[in-house]
Design a protein around this motif. Structure first.
Motif, mmCIF file in Angstrom:
data_model
loop_
_atom_site.group_PDB
_atom_site.id
_atom_site.type_symbol
_atom_site.label_atom_id
_atom_site.label_comp_id
_atom_site.label_asym_id
_atom_site.label_seq_id
_atom_site.Cartn_x
_atom_site.Cartn_y
_atom_site.Cartn_z
ATOM 1 N N GLU A 97 0.816 -1.220 0.000
ATOM 2 C CA GLU A 97 0.000 0.000 0.000
ATOM 3 C C GLU A 97 0.850 1.271 0.000
ATOM 4 O O GLU A 97 0.313 2.376 0.050
ATOM 5 N N GLY A 98 2.179 1.116 -0.032
ATOM 6 C CA GLY A 98 3.055 2.272 -0.159
ATOM 7 C C GLY A 98 3.586 2.848 1.136
ATOM 8 O O GLY A 98 4.211 3.909 1.127
ATOM 9 N N GLU A 99 3.368 2.171 2.244
ATOM 10 C CA GLU A 99 3.873 2.664 3.521
ATOM 11 C C GLU A 99 5.329 2.252 3.716
ATOM 12 O O GLU A 99 5.803 1.293 3.107
ATOM 13 N N GLU A 100 6.033 2.977 4.570
ATOM 14 C CA GLU A 100 7.394 2.604 4.952
ATOM 15 C C GLU A 100 7.286 1.696 6.171
ATOM 16 O O GLU A 100 6.645 2.060 7.159
ATOM 17 N N VAL A 101 7.911 0.528 6.089
ATOM 18 C CA VAL A 101 7.784 -0.458 7.160
ATOM 19 C C VAL A 101 9.160 -0.829 7.696
ATOM 20 O O VAL A 101 10.095 -1.074 6.935
ATOM 21 N N LYS A 102 9.227 -0.864 9.020
ATOM 22 C CA LYS A 102 10.417 -1.322 9.729
ATOM 23 C C LYS A 102 9.982 -2.493 10.598
ATOM 24 O O LYS A 102 8.972 -2.397 11.294
ATOM 25 N N ILE A 103 10.736 -3.581 10.534
ATOM 26 C CA ILE A 103 10.388 -4.782 11.297
ATOM 27 C C ILE A 103 11.502 -5.045 12.302
ATOM 28 O O ILE A 103 12.670 -5.179 11.925
ATOM 29 N N PHE A 104 11.120 -5.111 13.573
ATOM 30 C CA PHE A 104 12.085 -5.400 14.633
ATOM 31 C C PHE A 104 11.741 -6.756 15.234
ATOM 32 O O PHE A 104 10.646 -6.950 15.764
ATOM 33 N N LEU A 105 12.679 -7.693 15.126
ATOM 34 C CA LEU A 105 12.505 -9.045 15.660
ATOM 35 C C LEU A 105 13.106 -9.090 17.060
ATOM 36 O O LEU A 105 14.275 -8.750 17.249
ATOM 37 N N ILE A 106 12.297 -9.500 18.024
ATOM 38 C CA ILE A 106 12.726 -9.494 19.421
ATOM 39 C C ILE A 106 12.291 -10.793 20.088
ATOM 40 O O ILE A 106 11.361 -11.451 19.618
ATOM 41 N N GLU A 107 12.964 -11.157 21.166
ATOM 42 C CA GLU A 107 12.678 -12.394 21.892
ATOM 43 C C GLU A 107 12.696 -13.565 20.902
ATOM 44 O O GLU A 107 13.594 -13.646 20.072
ATOM 45 N N ASP A 108 11.718 -14.466 20.955
ATOM 46 C CA ASP A 108 11.722 -15.615 20.043
ATOM 47 C C ASP A 108 11.447 -15.226 18.592
ATOM 48 O O ASP A 108 11.653 -16.028 17.677
ATOM 49 N N GLY A 109 11.015 -14.004 18.367
ATOM 50 C CA GLY A 109 10.792 -13.527 17.007
ATOM 51 C C GLY A 109 12.059 -13.488 16.171
ATOM 52 O O GLY A 109 11.987 -13.464 14.941
ATOM 53 N N VAL A 110 13.231 -13.502 16.821
ATOM 54 C CA VAL A 110 14.483 -13.479 16.056
ATOM 55 C C VAL A 110 14.606 -14.694 15.140
ATOM 56 O O VAL A 110 15.274 -14.627 14.110
ATOM 57 N N PHE A 111 13.939 -15.786 15.494
ATOM 58 C CA PHE A 111 14.015 -16.989 14.656
ATOM 59 C C PHE A 111 13.368 -16.799 13.286
ATOM 60 O O PHE A 111 13.618 -17.576 12.368
ATOM 61 N N LEU A 112 12.557 -15.764 13.121
ATOM 62 C CA LEU A 112 11.957 -15.491 11.806
ATOM 63 C C LEU A 112 13.014 -15.215 10.745
ATOM 64 O O LEU A 112 12.814 -15.514 9.576
ATOM 65 N N GLY A 113 14.128 -14.625 11.146
ATOM 66 C CA GLY A 113 15.168 -14.259 10.188
ATOM 67 C C GLY A 113 16.238 -15.302 9.975
ATOM 68 O O GLY A 113 17.196 -15.073 9.241
ATOM 69 N N LYS A 114 16.087 -16.462 10.595
ATOM 70 C CA LYS A 114 17.106 -17.512 10.505
ATOM 71 C C LYS A 114 17.092 -18.174 9.129
ATOM 72 O O LYS A 114 16.048 -18.522 8.602
ATOM 73 N N LYS A 115 18.278 -18.338 8.574
ATOM 74 C CA LYS A 115 18.438 -19.009 7.278
ATOM 75 C C LYS A 115 17.954 -20.453 7.345
ATOM 76 O O LYS A 115 17.952 -21.072 8.400
ATOM 77 N N GLY A 116 17.597 -20.978 6.177
ATOM 78 C CA GLY A 116 17.372 -22.409 6.026
ATOM 79 C C GLY A 116 16.025 -22.941 6.466
ATOM 80 O O GLY A 116 15.862 -24.149 6.585
ATOM 81 N N GLN A 117 15.057 -22.094 6.682
ATOM 82 C CA GLN A 117 13.739 -22.584 7.081
ATOM 83 C C GLN A 117 13.043 -23.198 5.874
ATOM 84 O O GLN A 117 12.981 -22.588 4.816
ATOM 85 N N ASN A 118 12.529 -24.393 6.055
ATOM 86 C CA ASN A 118 11.808 -25.068 4.980
ATOM 87 C C ASN A 118 10.723 -25.949 5.588
ATOM 88 O O ASN A 118 10.811 -27.173 5.552
ATOM 89 N N PRO A 119 9.697 -25.330 6.157
ATOM 90 C CA PRO A 119 8.666 -26.106 6.843
ATOM 91 C C PRO A 119 7.782 -26.880 5.867
ATOM 92 O O PRO A 119 7.579 -26.462 4.735
ATOM 93 N N ASP A 120 7.276 -27.992 6.329
ATOM 94 C CA ASP A 120 6.339 -28.784 5.537
ATOM 95 C C ASP A 120 4.912 -28.416 5.919
ATOM 96 O O ASP A 120 4.603 -28.233 7.089
ATOM 97 N N GLU A 121 4.060 -28.302 4.939
ATOM 98 C CA GLU A 121 2.617 -28.171 5.120
ATOM 99 C C GLU A 121 2.154 -26.913 5.852
ATOM 100 O O GLU A 121 1.023 -26.852 6.310
ATOM 101 N N VAL A 122 3.008 -25.935 6.014
ATOM 102 C CA VAL A 122 2.603 -24.638 6.578
ATOM 103 C C VAL A 122 3.263 -23.547 5.747
ATOM 104 O O VAL A 122 4.259 -23.793 5.072
ATOM 105 N N PRO A 123 2.723 -22.338 5.781
ATOM 106 C CA PRO A 123 3.359 -21.254 5.032
ATOM 107 C C PRO A 123 4.800 -21.032 5.507
ATOM 108 O O PRO A 123 5.102 -21.176 6.693
ATOM 109 N N ASN A 124 5.659 -20.691 4.583
ATOM 110 C CA ASN A 124 7.058 -20.431 4.910
ATOM 111 C C ASN A 124 7.201 -18.970 5.332
ATOM 112 O O ASN A 124 7.165 -18.064 4.504
ATOM 113 N N TYR A 125 7.364 -18.754 6.618
ATOM 114 C CA TYR A 125 7.460 -17.398 7.154
ATOM 115 C C TYR A 125 8.694 -16.681 6.620
ATOM 116 O O TYR A 125 8.680 -15.467 6.418
#
Length: 121
Positions: free
Chosen positions: A37-65
Motif C-alpha cells: 500500500e506504499g507505507e514505509e515499514v520497519k520490522i524489529f525481531l525481538i525475543e523468540d521472534g528473532v528466529f523469523l530471520g534464521k536461514k534455512g527454514q523449509n517447513p512442511d505443510e505450513v506457510p514459509n514465514y
C-alpha cells in the motif's frame, strides 16, 4: 509525523517464534500489505521472534514465514533483530538471511520515536 510525501512510517515488532502460533505470520502479512500500500515499514525481531530471520527454514505443510520476510525485504522493509535476544538463543549474524541486521534496544527506541505507528505482535 510521516514523511514529506505523506507516507506513514510503521514499525512492526515481532516477539513470537515462527510456526508455533500464527502471530508472527499475521505480523508478516500485515507488514507486506502495508508495503504494497506504499507505507514505509520497519520490522524489529525481538525475543523468540528473532528466529523469523534464521536461514534455512523449509517447513512442511505450513506457510514459509522466511519467504514472507524475504518478500518484505524485497519490498523495501528495513529489518533488525535484537542482538542480545539472538545471542541468548545461540544465533549469530551469520545465521540470518541477507537484509536482517543485528541491533540493540537503542535502535528500537529510535524507530519507535521516528514512527507514526507501532504495532506489536
Amino acid at each position: 509525523m510521516g514523511t514529506p510525501e505523506g507516507i506513514d512510517v510503521i514499525t512492526v515488532v515481532i516477539s513470537e517464534a515462527p510456526y508455533g502460533q500464527e502471530r508472527a505470520y499475521t505480523a508478516l502479512r500485515f507488514a507486506l500489505t502495508a508495503l504494497v500500500e506504499g507505507e514505509e515499514v520497519k520490522i524489529f525481531l525481538i525475543e523468540d521472534g528473532v528466529f523469523l530471520g534464521k536461514k534455512g527454514q523449509n517447513p512442511d505443510e505450513v506457510p514459509n514465514y522466511l519467504e514472507l520476510l524475504e518478500q518484505c525485504i524485497e519490498q523495501g522493509a528495513e529489518v533488525k533483530a535484537c542482538g542480545p535476544c539472538s545471542k541468548a538463543r545461540g544465533l549469530s549474524e551469520e545465521d540470518f538471511i541477507e537484509g536482517v541486521e543485528l541491533a540493540t534496544m537503542h535502535d528500537l527506541v529510535n524507530w519507535v520515536k521516528e514512527s507514526d505507528n507501532v504495532i506489536f505482535f
